[in-house]
Design an enzyme around this catalytic site. Sequence first.
Site, mmCIF file in Angstrom:
data_model
loop_
_atom_site.group_PDB
_atom_site.id
_atom_site.type_symbol
_atom_site.label_atom_id
_atom_site.label_comp_id
_atom_site.label_asym_id
_atom_site.label_seq_id
_atom_site.Cartn_x
_atom_site.Cartn_y
_atom_site.Cartn_z
ATOM 1 N N TYR A 26 0.790 -1.230 0.000
ATOM 2 C CA TYR A 26 0.000 0.000 0.000
ATOM 3 C C TYR A 26 0.825 1.285 0.000
ATOM 4 C CZ TYR A 26 -3.675 -3.295 1.140
ATOM 5 O OH TYR A 26 -4.545 -4.352 1.107
ATOM 6 N N ASN A 71 -12.865 4.242 -2.212
ATOM 7 C CA ASN A 71 -12.008 3.072 -2.081
ATOM 8 C C ASN A 71 -12.710 2.188 -1.057
ATOM 9 O OD1 ASN A 71 -10.159 1.107 -1.482
ATOM 10 N ND2 ASN A 71 -8.400 2.484 -1.442
ATOM 11 N N HIS A 100 -15.343 -6.572 -2.137
ATOM 12 C CA HIS A 100 -15.612 -7.965 -2.471
ATOM 13 C C HIS A 100 -16.809 -8.537 -1.725
ATOM 14 C CE1 HIS A 100 -11.542 -7.006 -3.551
ATOM 15 N NE2 HIS A 100 -11.224 -6.922 -2.273
ATOM 16 N N ASP A 151 -25.740 -0.938 -3.333
ATOM 17 C CA ASP A 151 -27.134 -0.502 -3.406
ATOM 18 C C ASP A 151 -27.290 0.953 -2.979
ATOM 19 O OD1 ASP A 151 -27.863 -2.995 -4.341
ATOM 20 O OD2 ASP A 151 -28.779 -3.654 -2.454
ATOM 21 N N HIS A 153 -8.464 1.863 -5.971
ATOM 22 C CA HIS A 153 -7.716 0.909 -5.136
ATOM 23 C C HIS A 153 -6.237 1.242 -5.235
ATOM 24 C CE1 HIS A 153 -11.201 -1.582 -4.420
ATOM 25 N NE2 HIS A 153 -11.487 -1.444 -5.709
ATOM 26 N N LEU A 154 -5.568 1.256 -4.110
ATOM 27 C CA LEU A 154 -4.137 1.539 -4.082
ATOM 28 C C LEU A 154 -3.338 0.429 -4.760
ATOM 29 C CD1 LEU A 154 -4.116 2.763 -0.412
ATOM 30 C CD2 LEU A 154 -3.554 4.192 -2.379
ATOM 31 N N SER A 155 -3.686 -0.805 -4.461
ATOM 32 C CA SER A 155 -2.962 -1.945 -5.022
ATOM 33 C C SER A 155 -3.687 -2.455 -6.265
ATOM 34 C CB SER A 155 -2.847 -3.070 -3.991
ATOM 35 O OG SER A 155 -4.118 -3.652 -3.747
ATOM 36 N N ARG A 191 -9.902 -11.307 -4.159
ATOM 37 C CA ARG A 191 -9.888 -9.850 -4.347
ATOM 38 C C ARG A 191 -10.200 -9.435 -5.794
ATOM 39 N NH1 ARG A 191 -7.711 -7.616 0.340
ATOM 40 N NH2 ARG A 191 -6.258 -8.984 1.445
#
EC number: 4.2.1.10
Length: 150
Positions: free
Chosen positions: A23, A75, A81, A88, A101-103, A112
């Site tokens: 991260y 994020n 997941h 919703d 997403h950082l990664s 993931r």
Amino acid sequence: MATILVLHGPNLNLLGTREPGVYGTITLPQINQDLEQRARDAGHHLMYLQSNAEYELIDRIHAARGEGVDFILINPAAFTHTSVAIRDALMGVSIPFIEVHLSNVHKREPFRHHSYFSDVAVGVICGLGASGYRLALEAALEQLAASAKP
């Protein structure tokens, strides 16, 4: 002037110390300060919230509609997941959003690889570290400018 809401999901409060090889070493306050300054420089207002609780993120999304939020950067972290409820909520308020997403989640564990958000997001940015937030903000500002033109 547009209002942009940035939502950070679970464990992102640990940025800078949690798995820096995955991260990075930048902290969440540093990310927020950078985004806030960039939004202000562009003449817009930016708000943010980090929560480890799904219901707090949902409540904040619901409140965003009444506040006139124009765009959301989210994020969802591990909720990516698992959370049909956050999906919703986003669909219920009809505020455009970009998933960040950082990664690179596709280079990680198979669980993931699935997102409950990607198919309804304006776009998805992953794997670029903290730069992904800046790029998402730039894209949101471009979207807002395009939608404001007659």
